[in-house]
Design an enzyme around this catalytic site. Structure first.
Site, PDB file in Angstrom:
ATOM      1  N   ASP A  72       0.809  -1.220   0.000  1.00  0.00           N
ATOM      2  CA  ASP A  72       0.000   0.000   0.000  1.00  0.00           C
ATOM      3  C   ASP A  72       0.839   1.266   0.000  1.00  0.00           C
ATOM      4  OD1 ASP A  72      -2.225  -1.636   0.075  1.00  0.00           O
ATOM      5  OD2 ASP A  72      -2.520  -1.416   2.242  1.00  0.00           O
ATOM      6  N   GLY A  73       1.854   1.300   0.856  1.00  0.00           N
ATOM      7  CA  GLY A  73       2.699   2.498   0.949  1.00  0.00           C
ATOM      8  C   GLY A  73       3.439   2.779  -0.346  1.00  0.00           C
TER       9      GLY A  73
END
Length: 68
Positions: free
Chosen positions: A45-46
């Site tokens: 996600d990051g």
């Protein structure tokens, strides 16, 4: 056919997928995000969020595959 740019994150699953793609017809030419029609991101996600932020000015579609 659309030109795809592949951006691969540091996660082990992302790297493994990139290795597999190197041997396929999808990954035979390296294209920069600036030259591509679609940006494909492999990562967590990051990493996806940071990639979206980095390339948002290109106004190109981004397809994310979560490998985090």
């Amino acid at each position: 056919m659309k030109n795809l740019a592949f951006i691969v994150g540091p996660a082990p699953k992302s790297q493994l997928l990139a290795e597999r793609l190197e041997n396929s017809f999808l990954y035979n030419t390296i294209i920069s995000p600036e030259q591509a029609d679609i940006v494909v991101v492999f990562g967590g996600d990051g990493f996806m969020l940071s990639t979206l932020h980095k390339y948002q000015s290109l106004n190109k579609p981004v397809y994310g595959i979560n490998c985090g």
